[in-house]
Design a protein around this motif. Sequence first.
Motif, mmCIF file in Angstrom:
data_model
loop_
_atom_site.group_PDB
_atom_site.id
_atom_site.type_symbol
_atom_site.label_atom_id
_atom_site.label_comp_id
_atom_site.label_asym_id
_atom_site.label_seq_id
_atom_site.Cartn_x
_atom_site.Cartn_y
_atom_site.Cartn_z
ATOM 1 N N HIS A 143 40.184 4.263 -37.507
ATOM 2 C CA HIS A 143 41.537 4.146 -38.066
ATOM 3 C C HIS A 143 41.486 3.880 -39.561
ATOM 4 O O HIS A 143 42.253 4.469 -40.331
ATOM 5 C CB HIS A 143 42.297 3.026 -37.355
ATOM 6 N N ARG A 144 40.569 3.011 -39.983
ATOM 7 C CA ARG A 144 40.435 2.737 -41.409
ATOM 8 C C ARG A 144 39.963 3.972 -42.167
ATOM 9 O O ARG A 144 40.385 4.224 -43.292
ATOM 10 C CB ARG A 144 39.450 1.583 -41.626
ATOM 11 N N GLU B 259 38.665 0.693 -34.637
ATOM 12 C CA GLU B 259 39.223 0.142 -35.875
ATOM 13 C C GLU B 259 38.634 0.821 -37.103
ATOM 14 O O GLU B 259 39.328 1.107 -38.082
ATOM 15 C CB GLU B 259 38.949 -1.368 -35.911
ATOM 16 N N HIS C 128 36.239 -1.628 -29.683
ATOM 17 C CA HIS C 128 37.331 -1.972 -30.600
ATOM 18 C C HIS C 128 36.891 -1.781 -32.060
ATOM 19 O O HIS C 128 37.653 -1.281 -32.893
ATOM 20 C CB HIS C 128 37.764 -3.413 -30.371
ATOM 21 N N HIS C 129 35.644 -2.165 -32.359
ATOM 22 C CA HIS C 129 35.118 -2.011 -33.722
ATOM 23 C C HIS C 129 35.068 -0.541 -34.115
ATOM 24 O O HIS C 129 35.435 -0.175 -35.235
ATOM 25 C CB HIS C 129 33.730 -2.644 -33.789
#
Length: 594
Positions: free
Chosen positions: A146-147, A143, A139-140
Motif C-alpha cells: 500500500h505504501r 502495508e 500484514h507487513h
Amino acid sequence: MGGCPDRFRDVHSYELAVARALMGAQSAGLVITDLELRVLRSNVRPSMFGGRALSCGSLVPELFAPEDMAEVEDRLRRVVDEGGELANWQVPSPMPTLGARTSRPCFVSLNVLRLKDEQATPIGLVLSLTDVSEQWHAHHRLELLHRAADQIGSSLDVSRTSQDLADLLVPSLADLCAVFLFQSVLVGEVASAVAGLEHNPLLCAAVSSQRAWPETLISPGAVLPALPGTEEVLRVLRDGDPVVLDREEHEHLFEDHPDLRTLLIPCTERSQLSAPLFARGKALGSVVLWRTDTTYPFDAEDSRLVREIASRAALSVDNARRFTREHRAAITLQYSLLPLSSTRAAAARTAGVYVPASGAAGGGGDWFDVIPLSSTRMALVTGDAIGHGVQAATMMGRLRAAVRTLANLDLPPDELLTSLDDLVQQSATEATRGLGEVGATCLYMIYDPVTARCAMASAGHPPPVVARSDGKAVFLGVSAGPPLGVGGIPFEITEAELEPDSVVALYADGLVYQDGGDIKEGMEQLRTALFDARRTPAIDLDEQCRRIVARLTPVTARDDVALLLAHTFMRYQATTLPVGSSQPILKWSRRPAR
C-alpha cells in the motif's frame, strides 16, 4: 427444580480441568507469575517462541529480545499495579521459531490479566502467548505494498522516483538499498537490450541507508564499472528474476577483483537481494538490497515481495522516463522557435531570457520575439500558450509564425491580435480531435523611434514596465483585452511615450506569479528589480536580463519564465527641407547607453 445438575456443582474441578488443558496446549503458551513477574507455572517449551523456555523461577521478560525487555517489564508491572488487562500486544521474539520453514523472526501476541485471591488481593499475573508470525508478516507485506502504491510514482522525475523506491525499502526490508538505472533511462531514452554494460552503463541513481552510507560502497551518481562474470551479474536483468546471495556467494563473484568487491559489498553484509526493474518489456535497471545489521538473511518471501514492488516502481520509472523524453523534446522545440537572445536593431537593442518550468510541469508555451518593421520601427512581442509540453510548444510556434506574417503586413496592434484570435479559435475547433485545450495570451507593441512613442494592445497579458532615463520605473497602462480564443470582443490600442535611453520589459506571467504567490506583489518586485538594474550602468543588457530573472524566479518554478528587455538608444531629428526635396532629412544621434 431450578437446581444445578450434580455434574455442574463441583465448579472447582472444572476450573482445574480448564487450567490443565491450557497448560497442555501445544500451540499457545500459558504462564502464571507472582507479583515480581517470576514464573510459577509455564508450558512454554523451547519449540514454541524463539527457541527459549520459561522455566519455574525465571523472569517473564527474559523470553524476549534484550531491546524489548524493558518495555515488556514496564507494561507487565502496570497491569500488576493498576489492574486492567493487556490485550493482543504483538512483540517480536529474539529468534525464529525452531523448525520453521524460514528464518523470518517470530512475533508473539501477548494477553495479560491480573490474578486475585478470594479476598480480592492481587497475587500475580496470567499470560497467554500466541505465535502470530504469519499474520504479522502478511500484514507487513500488505502495508508495504500500500505504501509503495501511495509513495512511488507521485513524481515524473526519474531520479526522484528512484529515491522514493529506495526510501520505501529501507528500513522496512533492508538496511541498505541502491537503485541502478541504465544511463539512457535517465535522459529519457529507451534502454537497449541487456547484452552488457559497455555501451549503456548502469548508474547509481539513488541510495538509502538506516545510518550513514558506507564510504567504500558505490556512491550516488557513480557509474557502475565493467563487471567480471557478466553472465552471473546480469542474470537478474536478463531473466527478470530476483537473486539472493549470501556473503560467501557474493564474494566468490569478485574473488579476483578486490576493488569491485569493496565497491559493491558492504563490509558488514550478511545477505543481498537483487531484483530487476522491468517495464513494458524493457529492462530499466535493478534494485539492490543489503542486510547488514539484520541477523536473518533474505528468503523466498522477501524475493516475491521485492519483485512485486520493483515491478510497480518500474512502471513509474518508465512513465518518468517517457515524460523526460517529451520534456526534452518540448524544450528543444521551444528553444528552436525563440529568437536570438540578443539583437540589435536601428531603434533599440534587446536581450531575452527563457527558463522552462522545472520538474513535472515541463516546458510550456511562453515566448517573446523582436520583429524589425519598415521606417526603422520595431515590434516587441511576448505571449503564453496554455499548457505544457510538446502541444504548448507547437501552439507557441504557430502563434509566433502568425505574428511575424501579420507584422510584415504592417497591421496595427489591435487588428493583429484580432487575426491571432481567429487563428486560436480555429485551433480550438481542432482540439475536439484530441489536441487538448487551446488558448493563449499575447502583448504586441510597435515602437517608433522617430516619435519616441509606442502603440500596443494586449490579449489578457500583463502590462509592460519601463525604466526611464530619469530613474523612474513605471508600468505602462495598457488596456487588457480578453485572452486569444475567446472571440467577439475587440482589442484596444494604447499609446505611450517611450523616450530614448529607456528600458522596457515585456514578460510572461510566470516571472511575476507562481503557485501560491501574489501577482501584484510579483509585478512590484519586477518594477523594483528593473529600477535597480538601471542604477548599475556598468552591467550590459544581457546580464541585467539574467539577473532580473534569477532574482524573481524560484529554484523550482512551476511555470515558464520569459523576459524581454529593449533598450532604446536612438533619437531622430527632422531638419529643414533641402532644395528640390519633398521630405525632410532624418538624422539620428546616439545617446550613451546606460
